[in-house]
Design a protein around this motif. Structure first.
Motif, PDB file in Angstrom:
ATOM      1  N   ASP A  32       0.747  -0.887  -0.461  1.00 44.61           N
ATOM      2  CA  ASP A  32      -0.304   0.069  -0.412  1.00 44.61           C
ATOM      3  C   ASP A  32       0.615   1.321  -0.029  1.00 44.61           C
ATOM      4  O   ASP A  32       1.589   1.430   0.490  1.00 44.61           O
ATOM      5  N   SER A  57      -4.558   6.103  -0.125  1.00 46.90           N
ATOM      6  CA  SER A  57      -4.711   3.860  -0.387  1.00 46.90           C
ATOM      7  C   SER A  57      -4.794   3.755  -1.199  1.00 46.90           C
ATOM      8  O   SER A  57      -5.495   4.187  -1.338  1.00 46.90           O
ATOM      9  N   LYS A 112      -6.355   0.625  -0.920  1.00 47.64           N
ATOM     10  CA  LYS A 112      -6.719  -0.642  -0.421  1.00 47.64           C
ATOM     11  C   LYS A 112      -8.490   0.419  -0.835  1.00 47.64           C
ATOM     12  O   LYS A 112      -8.894   1.088  -0.333  1.00 47.64           O
ATOM     13  N   ASN A 113      -9.282  -1.485  -1.402  1.00 50.87           N
ATOM     14  CA  ASN A 113     -10.711  -0.535  -1.256  1.00 50.87           C
ATOM     15  C   ASN A 113     -11.129   0.382  -2.519  1.00 50.87           C
ATOM     16  O   ASN A 113     -12.107   1.188  -2.643  1.00 50.87           O
ATOM     17  N   LYS A 114     -10.136   0.165  -3.556  1.00 48.58           N
ATOM     18  CA  LYS A 114      -9.700   1.429  -4.750  1.00 48.58           C
ATOM     19  C   LYS A 114      -9.399   0.845  -5.504  1.00 48.58           C
ATOM     20  O   LYS A 114      -9.011  -0.123  -5.911  1.00 48.58           O
ATOM     21  N   ASP A 169     -15.301   4.793  -6.544  1.00 42.82           N
ATOM     22  CA  ASP A 169     -13.828   4.133  -5.768  1.00 42.82           C
ATOM     23  C   ASP A 169     -12.115   4.883  -7.235  1.00 42.82           C
ATOM     24  O   ASP A 169     -11.374   3.457  -6.362  1.00 42.82           O
ATOM     25  N   ASP A 224      -6.374  -3.217  -8.377  1.00 45.82           N
ATOM     26  CA  ASP A 224      -7.621  -3.233  -8.039  1.00 45.82           C
ATOM     27  C   ASP A 224      -8.024  -3.414  -6.201  1.00 45.82           C
ATOM     28  O   ASP A 224      -7.292  -3.118  -5.737  1.00 45.82           O
ATOM     29  N   LYS A 225      -9.283  -2.967  -5.754  1.00 45.90           N
ATOM     30  CA  LYS A 225      -9.008  -3.123  -4.846  1.00 45.90           C
ATOM     31  C   LYS A 225      -8.675  -3.921  -3.590  1.00 45.90           C
ATOM     32  O   LYS A 225      -8.349  -3.457  -2.480  1.00 45.90           O
ATOM     33  N   ASP A 226      -7.792  -5.312  -3.850  1.00 45.49           N
ATOM     34  CA  ASP A 226      -7.221  -5.858  -2.968  1.00 45.49           C
ATOM     35  C   ASP A 226      -5.797  -5.555  -3.109  1.00 45.49           C
ATOM     36  O   ASP A 226      -4.550  -6.426  -2.674  1.00 45.49           O
ATOM     37  N   TYR A 258     -16.404  -4.561 -10.997  1.00 44.09           N
ATOM     38  CA  TYR A 258     -16.646  -4.258  -9.778  1.00 44.09           C
ATOM     39  C   TYR A 258     -18.535  -4.500  -9.291  1.00 44.09           C
ATOM     40  O   TYR A 258     -19.297  -4.710  -8.624  1.00 44.09           O
ATOM     41  N   ASN A 314     -23.917  -8.720  -5.216  1.00 40.28           N
ATOM     42  CA  ASN A 314     -23.764  -8.848  -3.630  1.00 40.28           C
ATOM     43  C   ASN A 314     -25.188  -8.236  -2.734  1.00 40.28           C
ATOM     44  O   ASN A 314     -25.617  -8.701  -2.072  1.00 40.28           O
TER      45      ASN A 314
END
Length: 210
Positions: free
Chosen positions: A40, A49, A51-53, A87, A154-156, A197, A204
């Protein structure tokens, strides 16, 4: 017979075509992971960050004036087209001491579009080298710690790209010096990861509503 042919042409063929392309998106609509867990940028700047973006990551180096054309290409061909998606962010890593040059670049980019999702990280040179090394690509930074290539993260925090590309190998990044490459490759790959996504989010939400 003519009526039947017309009906088939007007109604049946479009449905078949839709099902074909829909199945293609389902089966082949994921962008391959080329490098897992790259780390990160928050280690260099706690305000930003990965993360999650979904991140378009770049390394402008110290010669920012020489990279203006690359930044404008990316801004016009990719950022301007996709920046309104949630995102999605554009993160550029530059050596400390480049703040004034970056301010000039941001001012010029801002004349064309709202650049609220362009972020710049100022880092020490060893940290830039270390972070770039973590991408594990077949590319290299130049002497000014820059590269014309940008990367999809990616987000991960996985590096996404192409396997078995037309060059016979993996495509880790996209050359911002080439408008054709941005138009013909990167636009498609950004579409794919955004669609991936969106589909996951819809799935979900559907599960939650049951």
């Amino acid at each position: 017979m003519k009526k039947t042919f017309v009906l088939v042409t007007l109604f049946v063929l479009p449905i078949v075509a839709y099902l074909f392309f829909a199945s293609g998106v389902t089966n082949f609509g994921k962008l391959p992971v080329l490098t897992e867990s790259i780390g990160d940028v928050a280690d260099m700047d706690k305000t930003i960050s990965l993360k999650n973006k979904i991140t378009i990551l770049g390394f402008l180096g110290e010669d920012i004036k020489q990279k203006k054309g690359n930044a404008f290409n990316l801004n016009q061909k990719i950022y301007k087209r996709f920046f309104e998606f949630d995102d999605l962010q554009f993160v550029m890593i530059v050596p400390k001491g480049s703040e004034f040059k970056v301010a000039e670049l941001k001012s010029e980019l801002g004349h064309l579009v709202d650049i609220k999702k362009w972020y710049f990280i100022y880092a020490d040179k060893p940290d830039i080298k270390r972070f770039f090394s973590g991408l594990k690509t077949d590319l290299a930074l130049n002497d000014n710690l820059g590269t014309p290539y940008v990367f999809i993260i990616d987000k991960d925090m996985n590096l996404r790209g192409r396997t078995n590309d037309e060059n016979g190998g993996n495509t880790f990044g996209f050359n911002t010096a080439s408008v054709a490459e941005l138009n013909n490759k990167m636009v498609d790959d950004v579409k794919i990861i955004l669609a991936e996504y969106r589909m996951a989010l819809k799935k979900n939400n559907a599960v939650r509503e049951k």
